[in-house]
Design a protein around this motif. Structure first.
Motif, PDB file in Angstrom:
ATOM      1  N   UNK A   1      27.373  38.609  22.971  1.00  0.00           N
ATOM      2  CA  UNK A   1      27.075  37.263  22.486  1.00  0.00           C
ATOM      3  C   UNK A   1      28.396  36.563  22.225  1.00  0.00           C
ATOM      4  N   UNK A   2      28.473  35.298  22.599  1.00  0.00           N
ATOM      5  CA  UNK A   2      29.652  34.494  22.310  1.00  0.00           C
ATOM      6  C   UNK A   2      29.179  33.170  21.713  1.00  0.00           C
ATOM      7  N   UNK A   3      30.025  32.152  21.747  1.00  0.00           N
ATOM      8  CA  UNK A   3      29.592  30.847  21.257  1.00  0.00           C
ATOM      9  C   UNK A   3      29.821  29.795  22.331  1.00  0.00           C
ATOM     10  N   UNK A   4      29.335  28.603  22.088  1.00  0.00           N
ATOM     11  CA  UNK A   4      29.308  27.576  23.134  1.00  0.00           C
ATOM     12  C   UNK A   4      30.683  27.079  23.528  1.00  0.00           C
ATOM     13  N   UNK A   5      31.725  27.394  22.747  1.00  0.00           N
ATOM     14  CA  UNK A   5      33.061  26.939  23.129  1.00  0.00           C
ATOM     15  C   UNK A   5      33.701  27.833  24.191  1.00  0.00           C
ATOM     16  N   UNK A   6      33.024  28.882  24.642  1.00  0.00           N
ATOM     17  CA  UNK A   6      33.565  29.720  25.721  1.00  0.00           C
ATOM     18  C   UNK A   6      33.542  28.974  27.049  1.00  0.00           C
ATOM     19  N   UNK A   7      32.647  28.012  27.190  1.00  0.00           N
ATOM     20  CA  UNK A   7      32.548  27.175  28.388  1.00  0.00           C
ATOM     21  C   UNK A   7      32.453  27.985  29.674  1.00  0.00           C
ATOM     22  N   UNK A   8      31.658  29.047  29.593  1.00  0.00           N
ATOM     23  CA  UNK A   8      31.385  29.853  30.781  1.00  0.00           C
ATOM     24  C   UNK A   8      30.431  29.118  31.704  1.00  0.00           C
ATOM     25  N   UNK A   9      30.641  29.223  33.013  1.00  0.00           N
ATOM     26  CA  UNK A   9      29.654  28.665  33.939  1.00  0.00           C
ATOM     27  C   UNK A   9      28.288  29.305  33.702  1.00  0.00           C
ATOM     28  N   UNK A  10      27.241  28.505  33.764  1.00  0.00           N
ATOM     29  CA  UNK A  10      25.896  29.022  33.470  1.00  0.00           C
ATOM     30  C   UNK A  10      25.511  30.156  34.397  1.00  0.00           C
ATOM     31  N   UNK A  11      25.960  30.093  35.652  1.00  0.00           N
ATOM     32  CA  UNK A  11      25.608  31.166  36.591  1.00  0.00           C
ATOM     33  C   UNK A  11      26.232  32.495  36.160  1.00  0.00           C
ATOM     34  N   UNK A  12      27.426  32.442  35.584  1.00  0.00           N
ATOM     35  CA  UNK A  12      28.076  33.672  35.125  1.00  0.00           C
ATOM     36  C   UNK A  12      27.363  34.222  33.890  1.00  0.00           C
ATOM     37  N   UNK A  13      26.934  33.341  33.008  1.00  0.00           N
ATOM     38  CA  UNK A  13      26.206  33.795  31.824  1.00  0.00           C
ATOM     39  C   UNK A  13      24.891  34.453  32.214  1.00  0.00           C
ATOM     40  N   UNK A  14      24.186  33.838  33.148  1.00  0.00           N
ATOM     41  CA  UNK A  14      22.912  34.407  33.594  1.00  0.00           C
ATOM     42  C   UNK A  14      23.122  35.736  34.316  1.00  0.00           C
ATOM     43  N   UNK A  15      24.136  35.782  35.158  1.00  0.00           N
ATOM     44  CA  UNK A  15      24.412  36.990  35.930  1.00  0.00           C
ATOM     45  C   UNK A  15      24.735  38.174  35.027  1.00  0.00           C
TER      46      UNK A  15
END
Length: 281
Positions: free
Chosen positions: A8-22
């Motif tokens: 779990x991280x927070x919204x300031x990581x600004x990861x692409x949504x596809x990477x988070x889902x993957x």
């Protein structure tokens, strides 16, 4: 989540949504307050809205997630089958997010390791990606934490802003530091150092500052392999130019991400931000 350790991280990581889902990464949102309206980063407010509000000199502030929000995320991970959670967050020197996560972890249904990465934006995002990869490979809580911390140690973040006024207003730099960029025609370059935003260099013009930022990133990257992220706020052409230059100059470049920062970081840096993250693999 099928793996034993959830990340779990927070919204300031600004990861692409596809990477988070993957990778099954969950991001707990921080809040942006526009005037008297509290909005969740990532779903209810955009960086562009924040940029426009700042340009109109509207009141823009930010706040950490509540411990209850983190507690709900930890419960959800446990309900999905996780036997432990690694919770990775932006620097405790610039946000109370880490403290809220620590409070929530005390009563979580599974063990939770909360890590102050000392980072923000994709400097944090790269730590979360590495943690998720180790978790996917069957790593223990300790192994996932160690991998994230090692990635953080090999990561540097630099950025250019048109003015230090927004950082000063938000309390992210002191008045003395703000003087660093207050002289006529001086453009500041900054860095994350010890989890804090610190002055790096003064350059006479914006174009020279961005050229110097490019050189700094190339020097830091060395021979690689490295991942790089270029961030901006309302400055897509500048960001793309920097990314193209780095693609040509960094021999060991693995992945290159280009994205606009989210509303929380945008609220503190203001329009014109160009940031660069260099992270050794």
């Amino acid at each position: 989540m099928s793996r034993h350790v959830a990340v779990i991280t927070d919204s300031t990581a600004y990861l692409p949504s596809r990477e988070m889902e993957r990778h099954g990464i969950t991001a707990v949102p921080l809040t942006v307050v526009l005037g008297d309206e509290a909005l969740e980063e990532g779903t209810e407010v955009s960086a562009r809205s924040v940029a426009q509000a700042l340009q109109r000199r509207r009141s823009v502030t930010t706040s950490r997630p509540s411990p209850e929000t983190f507690a709900a995320a930890y419960r959800a991970a446990a309900d999905a089958g996780a036997r432990g959670v690694v919770s990775l967050h932006l620097s405790a020197e610039i946000s109370g997010t880490y403290d809220a996560a620590v409070l929530a972890a005390q009563d979580a249904p599974v063990p939770v390791r909360v890590v102050d990465t000392g980072m923000v934006a994709m400097a944090l995002g790269f730590c979360a990606l590495t943690a998720a990869e180790v978790a996917e490979a069957g790593g223990t809580l300790d192994e996932v934490v160690a991998a994230a911390q090692k990635r953080a140690e090999g990561t540097a973040a630099y950025f250019y802003v048109d003015t230090l006024d927004y950082l000063r207003r938000g309390g992210r730099i002191g008045a003395a530091q703000a003087l660093f960029g207050s002289a006529l025609a001086v453009k500041p370059l900054l860095q994350l150092e010890g989890g804090r935003i610190e002055p790096l260099e003064k350059v006479r013009t914006a174009s020279k500052a961005l050229a110097r930022l490019e050189d700094i990133v190339v020097e830091r990257a060395g021979g690689g392999p490295v991942d790089i992220a270029v961030h901006h706020l309302a400055a897509p052409e500048r960001a793309q130019h920097l990314a193209d230059r780095l693609r040509d100059r960094v021999a060991g470049l693995a992945d290159l991400h280009v994205s606009e920062v989210g509303a929380v970081i945008g609220a503190h840096t203001g329009p014109g931000l160009i940031g660069a993250v260099v992270s050794a693999r």
